[in-house]
Design a protein around this motif. Sequence first.
Motif, PDB file in Angstrom:
ATOM      1  N   LYS A 137      34.232 -23.937  -2.952  1.00 52.61           N
ATOM      2  CA  LYS A 137      33.302 -23.983  -1.826  1.00 52.61           C
ATOM      3  C   LYS A 137      32.209 -25.016  -2.048  1.00 52.61           C
ATOM      4  CE  LYS A 137      30.215 -21.048   0.921  1.00 52.61           C
ATOM      5  NZ  LYS A 137      29.676 -19.671   1.105  1.00 52.61           N
ATOM      6  N   GLN A 138      31.726 -25.132  -3.271  1.00 47.93           N
ATOM      7  CA  GLN A 138      30.597 -26.003  -3.557  1.00 47.93           C
ATOM      8  C   GLN A 138      30.986 -27.473  -3.751  1.00 47.93           C
ATOM      9  OE1 GLN A 138      28.225 -24.577  -6.804  1.00 47.93           O
ATOM     10  NE2 GLN A 138      27.444 -22.808  -5.663  1.00 47.93           N
ATOM     11  N   PHE A 139      32.212 -27.723  -4.226  1.00 49.29           N
ATOM     12  CA  PHE A 139      32.524 -29.085  -4.642  1.00 49.29           C
ATOM     13  C   PHE A 139      33.768 -29.703  -3.998  1.00 49.29           C
ATOM     14  CE2 PHE A 139      30.357 -26.982  -8.259  1.00 49.29           C
ATOM     15  CZ  PHE A 139      29.192 -27.757  -8.259  1.00 49.29           C
ATOM     16  N   VAL A 140      34.539 -28.926  -3.251  1.00 45.83           N
ATOM     17  CA  VAL A 140      35.805 -29.429  -2.695  1.00 45.83           C
ATOM     18  C   VAL A 140      35.792 -29.326  -1.174  1.00 45.83           C
ATOM     19  CG1 VAL A 140      38.318 -29.170  -2.692  1.00 45.83           C
ATOM     20  CG2 VAL A 140      37.015 -28.727  -4.788  1.00 45.83           C
ATOM     21  N   ILE A 141      36.219 -30.382  -0.510  1.00 47.48           N
ATOM     22  CA  ILE A 141      36.320 -30.398   0.949  1.00 47.48           C
ATOM     23  C   ILE A 141      37.748 -30.037   1.344  1.00 47.48           C
ATOM     24  CG2 ILE A 141      36.105 -31.785   3.038  1.00 47.48           C
ATOM     25  CD1 ILE A 141      34.174 -33.606   1.474  1.00 47.48           C
ATOM     26  N   GLN A 142      37.894 -29.008   2.177  1.00 46.05           N
ATOM     27  CA  GLN A 142      39.219 -28.546   2.586  1.00 46.05           C
ATOM     28  C   GLN A 142      39.312 -28.490   4.107  1.00 46.05           C
ATOM     29  OE1 GLN A 142      40.872 -25.302  -0.163  1.00 46.05           O
ATOM     30  NE2 GLN A 142      38.675 -24.932  -0.317  1.00 46.05           N
ATOM     31  N   GLU A 143      40.477 -28.793   4.624  1.00 53.02           N
ATOM     32  CA  GLU A 143      40.740 -28.715   6.068  1.00 53.02           C
ATOM     33  C   GLU A 143      41.986 -27.876   6.293  1.00 53.02           C
ATOM     34  OE1 GLU A 143      40.990 -32.561   7.818  1.00 53.02           O
ATOM     35  OE2 GLU A 143      38.888 -33.085   7.363  1.00 53.02           O
TER      36      GLU A 143
ATOM     37  N   THR B 142      40.899 -32.598   1.183  1.00 54.65           N
ATOM     38  CA  THR B 142      40.735 -33.927   1.777  1.00 54.65           C
ATOM     39  C   THR B 142      39.648 -34.751   1.093  1.00 54.65           C
ATOM     40  OG1 THR B 142      39.190 -33.027   3.421  1.00 54.65           O
ATOM     41  CG2 THR B 142      41.524 -33.111   4.023  1.00 54.65           C
ATOM     42  N   GLY B 143      38.900 -34.149   0.190  1.00 49.33           N
ATOM     43  CA  GLY B 143      37.842 -34.896  -0.491  1.00 49.33           C
ATOM     44  C   GLY B 143      36.982 -33.983  -1.341  1.00 49.33           C
ATOM     45  N   TYR B 144      35.857 -34.539  -1.812  1.00 44.21           N
ATOM     46  CA  TYR B 144      34.970 -33.799  -2.695  1.00 44.21           C
ATOM     47  C   TYR B 144      33.522 -34.015  -2.274  1.00 44.21           C
ATOM     48  CZ  TYR B 144      39.304 -33.790  -5.247  1.00 44.21           C
ATOM     49  OH  TYR B 144      40.632 -33.635  -5.568  1.00 44.21           O
ATOM     50  N   LYS B 145      32.669 -33.121  -2.687  1.00 43.91           N
ATOM     51  CA  LYS B 145      31.258 -33.191  -2.338  1.00 43.91           C
ATOM     52  C   LYS B 145      30.418 -32.772  -3.543  1.00 43.91           C
ATOM     53  CE  LYS B 145      31.660 -28.579  -0.274  1.00 43.91           C
ATOM     54  NZ  LYS B 145      31.534 -27.776   0.962  1.00 43.91           N
TER      55      LYS B 145
END
Length: 408
Positions: free
Chosen positions: A168-174, A185-188
Motif C-alpha cells: 500500500k505504501q510503496f507499490v502502485i497497483q491497478e 504499474t509502478g512505485y511510489k
Amino acid sequence: MKLFPHQEKALDETYEKNRVAYYLDMGLGKTFVGSEKMWELNTSYNLVICQKSKIDDWKEHFETHYDYKVIVFDQQKITSIPPESVLIINYDKVWRRRELLQLKKFTMMLDESSTIKNESSNRSKFILKLRADNVILLSGTPTGGKYEELWSQLHLLGWSITKKLFMKQFVIQEWDDRNSKFNITGYKNVDRLKEKLKKYGAVFMKTEEVFDLPKVNGQIVKVASTKQYKQFAKDHIIEIGDELLLGDTATSKKLYLRQLASVYNPHKLQYVKDLINSTSDRIIIFYNFKKEYAALVDLIDKPISMVNGDAKDLTAYEQYEDSVTLIQYQAGAMGLNLQKANKIVYFSLTDKSELFEQSKKRTHRIGQERPCFYYYLLTAGSIEWRMLEVLKERKDYTDALFEKEEIK
C-alpha cells in the motif's frame, strides 16, 4: 585481509548493527564485506546460504582468509557442530535440513539474498523461520527493479511491516478487469523506502560511485532466420529430424521459438564458430538449454570451461588465454569473477531480468582493465528482439507478457 576503502566504509556505516544488507553493485566485493562483518559479529556458529555454484568459492574463501572450521552441509551428514565454524549450504537444500531450525545463537548470511524474493516458496518460508541472532544479506540486485519482491529481506532485517501495508505504501497497483487481479504499474515513495532501509542496516553502493571501470560496448548481431522458425511461428507445430515441436500453450510456444532462434538455427551456430575462430582472447558464452550446450561444445575446437547445473570447471578459463567458457544463466550468471575475459557472447537470451543484468557484470568488475564487449546474437524477425527490449527495461519476459503480445 586488506579491504578497499568503499568496503571499509560499508562496514563502518553498519558497525553497530547486527542485521545488515550490503546491496553493493556486482563486482564491488560483497564477499569480503559480508565475511568481515561475520567475523566482527564473532558468533561461534555461522550459516552461509548460497547458490550451488558458489559453495566451493565460499569454502575456499573462508579457508584462505579465516580460521573457521568450514563445513559444506549438503555434502555430509552432521551429528554435531564444532564451535568457531561456518556451515555452507545451497538454497535448494536448506529447507530440507529441518535440524537447522534447532540452531541458536548464530549468524546467518544469505549470498544473493534476492533468491528469497518469493516469500511463499519453500526455501523462503524455511529461512524466515530460522532463529538467527545476526543476519547479513548480500546482493547486487536485491529486487531486480521490483520493490514488491523486497519484503522477505525486510523481514530478516527486522522491519516488521506487513506485506499488505508495504504494498500500500510503496507499490502502485491497478485493477485488471479481464484477469480479475491487480497489476503492478509502478512505485511510489521510493526515497522514503530507501531511507527506511538504511535505518535497518541496508547499504547501497553503485560501481560508478567507487571506480572508473573501462567502457562497455554492446553490439547487436543480426543473424539470418530459418524456414523452420517462420513455419513454427505461423503453424505452432513443426518436425525437426525425429523431434516434434508443438506449441499448444503460450509456454511451449515461447520455449520453442527461443530454441528455433538459437540451437536450431545453423546460421547462429556458424556465426559463433566464426567469432570464436576470429580471436585468440578468452570468450564467455551465455546460454539457456542443454541442447545449446551440446551444440556449442561440438563446434568449439579450443579449451573449454563450463558452469551449468551438472558441472563447474573453470580450469581452461584460468589456464588458457584462448579458452571458451560456456555458462548456463541459472548456474553462473551470479557471483563468478571472470574479469580475465572482456568478451561475452549471448548465444541466447534469458527471460529473467536479474540474470541478464548479473551476467554482464561477470567481466565488467574490479580488476578489469580492458573495454568490455557484449555480442547479442539475435535471429532476424524472431522473439529475441522483443526479449532484449524488455530485458533492457529491467523486466522479465514472462509467459503472460508473451501471450498478451501474441493476442495483439
